[in-house]
Design a protein around this motif. Structure first.
Motif, mmCIF file in Angstrom:
data_model
loop_
_atom_site.group_PDB
_atom_site.id
_atom_site.type_symbol
_atom_site.label_atom_id
_atom_site.label_comp_id
_atom_site.label_asym_id
_atom_site.label_seq_id
_atom_site.Cartn_x
_atom_site.Cartn_y
_atom_site.Cartn_z
ATOM 1 N N ALA A 196 2.384 3.249 8.355
ATOM 2 C CA ALA A 196 1.434 4.039 7.801
ATOM 3 C C ALA A 196 0.071 3.514 7.397
ATOM 4 C CB ALA A 196 1.680 4.859 6.487
ATOM 5 N N ALA A 197 -0.057 2.368 7.154
ATOM 6 C CA ALA A 197 -1.271 1.672 6.654
ATOM 7 C C ALA A 197 -1.981 0.845 7.492
ATOM 8 C CB ALA A 197 -0.927 0.573 5.400
ATOM 9 N N THR A 198 -3.266 0.964 7.890
ATOM 10 C CA THR A 198 -4.140 0.127 8.687
ATOM 11 C C THR A 198 -4.514 -1.009 7.871
ATOM 12 O OG1 THR A 198 -4.558 1.783 10.281
ATOM 13 C CG2 THR A 198 -6.190 -0.036 10.352
ATOM 14 N N VAL A 199 -4.175 -2.243 7.897
ATOM 15 C CA VAL A 199 -4.738 -3.110 7.012
ATOM 16 C C VAL A 199 -6.171 -3.778 7.504
ATOM 17 C CG1 VAL A 199 -4.046 -5.525 5.852
ATOM 18 C CG2 VAL A 199 -2.354 -3.543 6.472
ATOM 19 N N ILE A 200 -7.022 -3.681 6.709
ATOM 20 C CA ILE A 200 -8.236 -4.044 7.169
ATOM 21 C C ILE A 200 -8.730 -5.472 6.414
ATOM 22 C CG2 ILE A 200 -10.735 -3.484 7.215
ATOM 23 C CD1 ILE A 200 -9.118 -1.544 8.597
ATOM 24 N N ASP A 201 -8.776 -6.406 7.422
ATOM 25 C CA ASP A 201 -9.202 -7.827 6.646
ATOM 26 C C ASP A 201 -10.756 -8.131 6.520
ATOM 27 O OD1 ASP A 201 -8.442 -10.832 6.346
ATOM 28 O OD2 ASP A 201 -10.106 -10.925 7.862
ATOM 29 N N THR A 203 -3.859 13.130 2.479
ATOM 30 C CA THR A 203 -2.875 12.555 3.372
ATOM 31 C C THR A 203 -1.355 12.952 2.880
ATOM 32 O OG1 THR A 203 -3.804 10.262 3.544
ATOM 33 C CG2 THR A 203 -1.768 10.267 3.737
ATOM 34 N N GLN A 204 -0.802 13.351 3.680
ATOM 35 C CA GLN A 204 0.566 13.956 3.223
ATOM 36 C C GLN A 204 1.609 12.638 3.581
ATOM 37 O OE1 GLN A 204 3.560 14.886 2.079
ATOM 38 N NE2 GLN A 204 2.330 17.025 2.211
ATOM 39 N N HIS A 205 1.861 12.023 2.651
ATOM 40 C CA HIS A 205 2.806 10.810 2.372
ATOM 41 C C HIS A 205 4.184 11.154 3.140
ATOM 42 C CE1 HIS A 205 0.426 7.919 -0.124
ATOM 43 N NE2 HIS A 205 -0.497 8.986 -0.029
ATOM 44 N N ALA A 206 4.787 12.380 2.714
ATOM 45 C CA ALA A 206 6.028 12.584 3.105
ATOM 46 C C ALA A 206 6.260 12.441 4.742
ATOM 47 C CB ALA A 206 6.592 14.024 2.663
ATOM 48 N N SER A 207 5.156 12.567 5.599
ATOM 49 C CA SER A 207 5.338 12.788 6.801
ATOM 50 C C SER A 207 4.676 11.516 7.426
ATOM 51 C CB SER A 207 4.229 13.926 7.541
ATOM 52 O OG SER A 207 2.943 13.209 7.288
ATOM 53 N N LEU A 208 4.610 10.417 6.675
ATOM 54 C CA LEU A 208 4.319 9.051 7.114
ATOM 55 C C LEU A 208 5.490 8.244 7.774
ATOM 56 C CD1 LEU A 208 1.594 7.878 4.568
ATOM 57 C CD2 LEU A 208 1.123 9.042 6.670
ATOM 58 N N ALA A 209 5.373 7.417 8.823
ATOM 59 C CA ALA A 209 6.477 6.730 9.087
ATOM 60 C C ALA A 209 6.513 5.448 8.237
ATOM 61 C CB ALA A 209 6.236 6.417 10.646
ATOM 62 N N PRO A 210 7.563 5.112 7.613
ATOM 63 C CA PRO A 210 7.729 4.110 6.730
ATOM 64 C C PRO A 210 7.249 2.683 7.678
ATOM 65 C CG PRO A 210 9.475 5.135 6.299
ATOM 66 C CD PRO A 210 8.766 5.886 7.521
ATOM 67 N N ALA A 266 0.705 -1.270 0.037
ATOM 68 C CA ALA A 266 0.143 0.084 0.042
ATOM 69 C C ALA A 266 0.879 1.282 -0.038
ATOM 70 C CB ALA A 266 -0.958 -0.161 1.212
ATOM 71 N N GLU A 267 1.869 1.419 0.828
ATOM 72 C CA GLU A 267 2.815 2.417 0.934
ATOM 73 C C GLU A 267 3.617 2.774 -0.574
ATOM 74 O OE1 GLU A 267 5.331 2.508 4.180
ATOM 75 O OE2 GLU A 267 3.634 1.658 5.493
ATOM 76 N N ALA A 268 3.684 1.772 -0.860
ATOM 77 C CA ALA A 268 4.574 1.757 -2.437
ATOM 78 C C ALA A 268 3.586 2.175 -3.443
ATOM 79 C CB ALA A 268 5.232 0.645 -2.633
#
Length: 819
Positions: free
Chosen positions: A330-335, A320-327, A311-313
């Motif tokens: 960042a993503a909440t994976v919803i099952d 969303t400001q992608h530059a400020s996300l912690a590698p 997702a991040e890639a």
């Protein structure tokens, strides 16, 4: 903590065993898998959530048996059987000695015998029946005969949390759509667990249809069928046909040998020769099935482990400001989702090495998160109603998939329109037409076109005798001037058409919707370089700033008069400049003169647009209702069409099916979205009065509303809307609605004579249909408030300590509930 309330650890490969019908061999499959697991030294937990005819006539008779001394043992795997509290009581009432102490908690792994005799790290299997009734009837009938029990899927969740490095098998009762004790379908009741499925097919005559129907019922509800098992080889060979028709590649078909002969009594004969022989002969097939299921589990872990990084890639998230996300975080994976709750991947507390078996995901869990944003303000389906919406969407997809809409009618579009315009709909009493679009922003674009047309029609400025004058250059020429306002005015006699709106408003992200609001972070130069605010935007008073209605009216009238005087002054200055250019006769001034002449006519306020009661994206600001009533009265006096943007506030979000009804205001045009489909599909509508619709009547197609998109009124979305409106506005399916005659369902005094269509409680005529709290930066502008990160700590605590997923609006954190 959320993990204590029902987190499902992924270290436990867990599967649910379903039957396409009764007596197809579910328990035989469970026994065979348990036997194979014991041979491979795989720790096992077996759970039977519901059992009827217990203990004398039990489907679990092939799993447990009473041995000398009344000790219950699991035959296939040599472990201990532990009935839950409810099942133990049922057995005691039947005078069956079970050898289980009265202190048994009924939670898997709680029995004293669990793990007894373990050697070399191997934990003995455990088996449990959670809820049982003595009568051998359907569970919902057994409840009527013997009484209810606390039937919730959470009991299975608790059992799963008590197991480490084990295999969990949950065997259901009856068929996929058999009634649960509550009367709901078993596949719906157990849906919060969403354990991957082993479906035991029906090898008998008619079994193909029963198996495929059961398969479709599971898949339509979001279950994943990992394997279809056929017990027994008969001349009909249903397995061959089913193998060719399974739509999901993961649902591999496994065929087992003929079952042991019927008639043996496990309670009397124990593990008899027939069953022993069958288990031995079937062990290779069950071992193969067990290994296949374990591979499917490992593949699932691999997908979950890779989802966040993928997702991040690959994804570009909105707002969303992608530059400020912690590698990596960042993503909440919803099952999955069930009702108001997500099952989200929760990473392990400590970093885990990547392995072929799923690595970090294997040490993680699926954690329930309450959706505090109502999935961006759209969700209204409870876990009970979610299957109804899914069924409506699936039926429309199967029946229509998609059809174009101009001059076409189909049942979903007609049903949704009837609900919107009918007595329980937001258009009741004023709207006569429904125009479908895809989202709230395009609904606003349509509303602006409608309002401007009505404004011009009311003033006789449509130019019915010369249609070409009302449209852009119809010759196809590309020489249109960028400064011309004739296309926006619709008449050569007037200037640019403008809107009367409110500061702090937000009507969408499309260009027209952005131009009809005051400057903000959403339409600034970084976001919309083409932005040009086209109108007068009044500063509304918010709740807590109440003033007299007369003061509101005076303020509005004065502001409009001052704005229009400024427009006339600008037009006069433009006309003077054009005259000077013509008088000079300079060739170089020709272009400037033409541009000045085009703007010589003063602009005019041609419509009023506002969000009734609540500005959502502007910061969840509650507007003083008296001010908006006064504004509506003023625009009526000035013959300006009134647009109400109810994309967020409509359909019971503020306690009424229409926010206009709460205000006591009748619009000319209103827009609805978000809750329109209860979160099932994207769709929006623009409702219009008869007068607005008639303003588009003319001698040619050029006078029609030339707006639409390929998926206008697509049947899937329209069907979702029709179902959602029915579920939301019917007291039988929405217990929050006023329903006189039903205990506790009308808080007014005196009570309503007929349902008023409003949410409860109705204390002092006020309704709290959403919760809101925030920490605003005092004195800061909208840009500073929206860019604030002060709410991040609140959001993190809501998630980590309370299991609530919230999304901030800058410095505001809001929590929202379905109506």
């Amino acid at each position: 903590a959320a993990s204590a309330a029902g987190a499902l650890p992924l270290a436990v490969p867990a599967f649910s065993v379903w039957g396409a019908n009764t007596n197809v061999g579910k328990t035989l499959v469970s026994v065979g898998l348990a036997h194979a697991a014991a041979a491979l030294k795989v720790p096992l937990a077996y759970v039977k959530p519901v059992q009827t005819g217990f203990p004398a006539d039990s489907d679990a008779r092939l799993v447990v048996s009473v041995e000398p001394g009344h000790c219950v043992r699991a035959l296939a795997c040599g472990g201990a059987a532990e009935p839950g509290q409810h099942a133990a009581v049922a057995a005691q009432e039947a005078a069956q000695p079970l050898g289980i102490s009265s202190s048994s908690s009924g939670v898997l792994g709680s029995g004293a015998g669990a793990g007894a005799g373990a050697a070399g790290g191997y934990v003995a299997p455990r088996c449990s029946t959670l809820f049982a009734w003595r009568h051998a009837v359907s569970p919902h009938l057994a409840v009527q005969l013997e009484g209810e029990a606390g039937w919730v899927a959470d009991h299975v969740e608790k059992g799963r949390r008590g197991i480490v490095r084990a295999l969990l098998l949950m065997e259901t009762a009856g068929g996929v759509t058999s009634p649960a004790p509550s009367g709901r379908l078993t596949c719906d009741v157990l849906r919060p667990l969403r354990l991957p499925c082993v479906l035991v097919g029906d090898p008998r005559l008619g079994g193909i249809a029963a198996t495929l129907s059961a398969y479709d019922s599971l898949v339509a509800r979001g279950w994943e069928v990992e394997a279809v098992v056929m017990v027994g080889q008969v001349a009909l060979d249903n397995a061959a046909f089913l193998r060719a028709h399974l739509s999901h590649p993961a649902a591999a078909l496994h065929r087992l040998g003929a079952p042991p002969p019927e008639g043996h009594d496990v309670r009397r004969d124990g593990l008899d020769a027939s069953l022993t022989s069958w288990l031995a002969a079937s062990r290779p097939a069950f071992t193969h099935l067990l290994e296949a299921l374990q591979r499917r589990h490992a593949a699932r872990l691999t997908r979950l482990a890779a989802a966040a990084a993928a997702a991040e890639a690959q994804l570009w998230w909105p707002f969303t400001q992608h530059a400020s996300l912690a590698p990596g975080a960042a993503a909440t994976v919803i099952d999955s989702r069930c009702g108001d709750t997500w099952m989200a991947l929760s990473p392990p507390a400590a970093p885990q090495p990547a392995t072929a078996g799923g690595g970090a995901a294997a040490a993680a869990s699926l954690t329930p998160l309450y959706d505090g944003s109502c999935s961006w303000w759209t969700q209204a389906a409870t876990s009970e109603l979610q299957p109804e919406l899914a069924r409506a969407v699936g039926a429309a997809a199967g029946r229509y998939l998609h059809v174009l809409f101009p001059e076409v009618a189909h049942e979903p579009a007609l049903a949704a329109a009837a609900a919107l315009l009918g007595p329980r709909g937001p258009g009741a009493g004023w709207a006569e037409r429904v125009f479908y679009s895809d989202d709230g922003s395009t609904a606003i674009e349509v509303a602006l076109k409608m309002a401007f047309r009505k404004f011009l029609a009311d003033r006789g400025e449509l130019g019915l005798d010369s249609p070409g004058s009302t449209s852009p250059d119809s010759t196809g020429s590309s020489s249109t001037s960028t400064t011309s306002t004739s296309s926006s005015s619709g008449s050569s006699s007037g200037g640019e058409l403008l809107v009367l709106g409110l500061a702090g408003a937000y009507h969408g992200d499309t260009l027209g919707a952005q131009d009809c609001v005051a400057p903000s972070v959403f339409n600034g130069r970084l976001q919309a370089p083409w932005y040009r605010g086209r109108g007068l935007f009044l500063e509304p008073p918010y709740v807590g700033m109440s003033q007299l209605h007369a003061a509101y009216t005076a303020y509005i009238e004065s502001a409009i008069d001052e704005f229009e005087a400024g427009l006339k002054a600008q037009a006069a200055a433009a006309a003077e400049a054009a005259a000077s250019a013509r008088a000079s006769g300079a060739a170089t001034a020709t272009a400037g003169a033409a541009a000045a002449a085009a703007t010589a006519a003063p602009g005019r306020l041609a419509a009023c647009i506002m969000e009734p009661l609540l500005q959502g994206a502007g910061g969840m600001l509650l507007i003083e209702p008296g001010f908006q009533r006064a504004l509506a009265q003023v625009v009526r006096g000035r013959r300006l069409p009134l647009i109400l943007d109810e994309v967020f506030t409509g359909l019971l979000r503020v306690g009424h099916v229409s926010a206009a009804a709460a205000l006591g205001v009748t619009p000319d045009i209103a827009c609805y979205g978000k809750l329109l489909t209860a979160g099932a599909a994207p769709l929006a509508v623009t409702l219009a009065s008869r007068e607005v619709f008639e303003a588009f009547s003319g001698p040619s197609k050029l006078f029609a509303l030339l707006h639409g998109h390929s998926y206008t009124a697509y049947p899937i979305g329209a069907a979702a809307a029709a179902a959602a409106l029915q579920l939301l506005t019917d007291p039988a399916t929405n217990p929050n609605l006023c329903a006189p005659g039903r205990a506790g369902c009308c808080g007014k005094s005196p009570a309503c004579v007929a349902p008023c269509g409003r949410l409860l409680p109705l204390f002092d005529e006020k309704v709290s249909s959403f919760a809101l709290f925030g920490n605003n930066s005092p004195g800061a502008g909208s840009a500073a408030r929206y860019a604030a990160v002060s709410s991040a700590a609140v959001v993190r605590r809501l998630r980590s300590e309370h299991g609530i997923y919230a999304r901030p609006l800058g410095s505001v954190v809001y929590l929202m509930l379905p109506p």
